[in-house]
Design an enzyme around this catalytic site. Structure first.
Site, PDB file in Angstrom:
ATOM      1  N   LYS A  65      -7.742   6.052 -22.727  1.00  0.00           N
ATOM      2  CA  LYS A  65      -8.361   7.003 -23.663  1.00  0.00           C
ATOM      3  C   LYS A  65      -7.850   8.418 -23.415  1.00  0.00           C
ATOM      4  O   LYS A  65      -8.316   9.368 -24.035  1.00  0.00           O
ATOM      5  CB  LYS A  65      -9.878   6.989 -23.483  1.00  0.00           C
ATOM      6  N   ARG A  87      -2.382   3.006  -7.314  1.00  0.00           N
ATOM      7  CA  ARG A  87      -0.966   2.886  -7.710  1.00  0.00           C
ATOM      8  C   ARG A  87      -0.828   3.441  -9.114  1.00  0.00           C
ATOM      9  O   ARG A  87      -1.674   3.207  -9.984  1.00  0.00           O
ATOM     10  CB  ARG A  87      -0.512   1.431  -7.691  1.00  0.00           C
ATOM     11  N   HIS A 140       5.473   4.947  -0.886  1.00  0.00           N
ATOM     12  CA  HIS A 140       4.668   3.726  -0.796  1.00  0.00           C
ATOM     13  C   HIS A 140       4.349   3.530   0.681  1.00  0.00           C
ATOM     14  O   HIS A 140       4.866   2.628   1.343  1.00  0.00           O
ATOM     15  CB  HIS A 140       5.491   2.549  -1.349  1.00  0.00           C
ATOM     16  N   ARG A 194       0.931  -8.120  -5.089  1.00  0.00           N
ATOM     17  CA  ARG A 194       0.852  -8.097  -3.630  1.00  0.00           C
ATOM     18  C   ARG A 194       0.015  -6.951  -3.092  1.00  0.00           C
ATOM     19  O   ARG A 194      -0.908  -7.160  -2.315  1.00  0.00           O
ATOM     20  CB  ARG A 194       2.281  -7.950  -3.091  1.00  0.00           C
ATOM     21  N   THR A 195       0.351  -5.767  -3.503  1.00  0.00           N
ATOM     22  CA  THR A 195      -0.299  -4.609  -2.882  1.00  0.00           C
ATOM     23  C   THR A 195      -1.793  -4.591  -3.203  1.00  0.00           C
ATOM     24  O   THR A 195      -2.621  -4.343  -2.328  1.00  0.00           O
ATOM     25  CB  THR A 195       0.375  -3.311  -3.360  1.00  0.00           C
TER      26      THR A 195
END
Lengths: 307, 138
Positions: free
Chosen positions: A80, A101, A129, A51-52
């Site tokens: 890495k 995120r 958030h 969604r985000t």
């Protein structure tokens, strides 16, 4: 460089400005369709999100801009061992704004401290958030016409639920807000949120484990998911995941004007039967999230002098 | 119990009884190659009991560390056997690399180069929180 890591990075006036821009976007989408032409949003998603990430991408496309990025850490240099600081510096060379995120709390702040373009926190573990809160606020605004004099029930995982903490932070700045905190004992609101926001600002609240008793007084019911990824112990997750499931019979005593919100994705905490109820607002919330992300991208790019 | 007076150095006095060892460790006094005395549970008219640390060397102590552990402590600077300066301590607004964030979900737990920064968020209750994840310092 202005970034948005926490909802408190935005003043009440700025929240109102974003809501006003979002409402204008809804009314006049063509006015905004080319405003970000030639500009790029980097979506750095170190943990899965449908969604985000798609909301940010849709937001940038609807502003006429382009998007680049990755949707899991395995496909980035993080695999890495690259630091977030280096990733942020590197991506700043390619993009005009970053939405990030990351599963670790504080990761977005590290990125913002090192990037040379604005960073929007798209979720940092169980911490913040802010753009979900923007979606919540626009939904409440559109459903209720404002934020004053509301009784807001927050239900489910109030301990790890970052959206709940951010929403409390945002709403606590408005007048005559009451909170009803509905959760099992193990998932109660952390004391630093309770003392640091509710007690400190003299905001009335009550705590209960009983959703049905609380229901008649609520103007807003904000349901949350018990999130598997926030638990170290699978047994605890399994024991608590079905604590509160909203079904039509539990709405018997609810107000007709109730608005049911959920940050989504849901697992089973809201019965699909509720989707047909006019009080269900969680898919409107998804759409509102895109408009608010458009408004935020615009604001930050304008402040950075990019558009 | 007698501990000899020092000629040149630092005496951290009026430490709340029980906090002396924490202060000793956080100041890194265990790594110093000079005479250091940690005296616990000294009788005090004002405090009942207190801890004292005496450092027999003219070193720079980190006042932020002292302010974090015990802002009620006092620091006496001794030169040639005489008290030349008596300093009271305030709680620092920010602590950098003094303590580590213990939240396993905090970004500092995996990004090794990051400084561990704590900010004073509640002076009355002496609460410091991690700048990144807002976890309370212990």
């Amino acid at each position: 460089m202005r970034s948005v890591i926490d909802i408190l990075d935005l003043t009440v006036e700025e929240l109102e400005e974003l809501i006003s821009t979002a409402l204008d976007i809804i009314e006049n989408p063509s006015k905004y369709a080319h405003i970000c032409e030639g500009k790029k949003l980097a979506t750095l998603f170190f943990e899965p999100s449908t969604r985000t990430r798609l909301s940010f991408e849709a937001a940038m496309y609807e502003l006429g801009g382009n998007v680049l990025g990755f949707s899991e850490s395995n496909s980035s240099s993080a695999a890495k061992g690259e630091s977030i600081a280096d990733t942020a510096k590197t991506v700043s060379c390619y993009a005009d704004i970053i939405a990030m995120r990351h599963p670790k709390e504080g990761a977005a702040l590290v990125a913002a401290n090192n990037a040379t373009v604005p960073v929007i926190n798209a979720g940092d573990g169980g911490h913040c958030h802010p753009t979900q809160t923007l979606a919540d606020l626009l939904t409440i605004y559109r459903e209720k016409g404002g934020f004053d004099n509301l009784t807001v029930g927050l239900c489910g995982d109030l301990k790890f639920g970052r959206t709940v903490h951010s929403l409390i932070n945002a709403l606590s700045r408005y007048k005559n807000i009451n909170f009803v905190l509905i959760s099992p004992e193990e998932l109660k609101l952390p004391s630093y949120v309770k003392k640091g926001i509710l007690v400190k600002n003299n905001i009335p609240y009550e705590q209960t484990t009983d959703l049905e008793t609380a229901m008649p007084k609520l103007d807003i019911l904000y349901m949350t998911r018990v999130q598997r990824e926030r638990f170290f112990n699978e047994e605890d997750y399994l024991r608590l995941k079905d604590s509160y499931i909203l079904t039509p019979d539990k709405l018997k005593n609810a107000k007709e004007s109730l608005s049911i919100l959920h940050p989504l994705p849901r697992v089973n905490e809201i019965s699909v039967a509720i989707d047909k109820d006019k009080r269900a607002c969680y898919f409107k919330q998804v759409l509102n999230g895109k408009y608010m992300r458009m408004a935020l991208i615009l604001k930050l790019l304008k402040e950075a002098g990019t558009i | 119990m007698n501990i000899d007076s020092i000629q040149n150095g630092v005496v951290i006095d009026h430490i709340t009884a029980g906090l002396g060892m924490k202060l000793y460790k956080l100041l890194g006094l265990d790594t110093l190659d000079v005479s250091v005395a940690l005296i616990k549970n000294v009788s005090s008219k004002k405090m009942g009991k207190k801890d004292i640390i005496k450092i027999d060397a003219d070193i720079d102590v980190d006042f932020d560390v002292i302010g974090f552990v015990d802002p009620d402590a006092t620091v006496n600077i001794i030169k040639e056997g005489k008290l030349v300066n008596k300093l009271s301590i305030d709680m620092p607004k920010t602590l950098v690399d003094v303590i580590k964030c213990k939240n396993p979900r905090c970004i500092t737990s995996c990004e090794q180069e990051l400084q561990h920064i704590f900010e004073l968020t509640d002076r009355e209750n002496k609460v410091y929180r991690c700048r990144y994840c807002e976890t309370k310092a212990n």
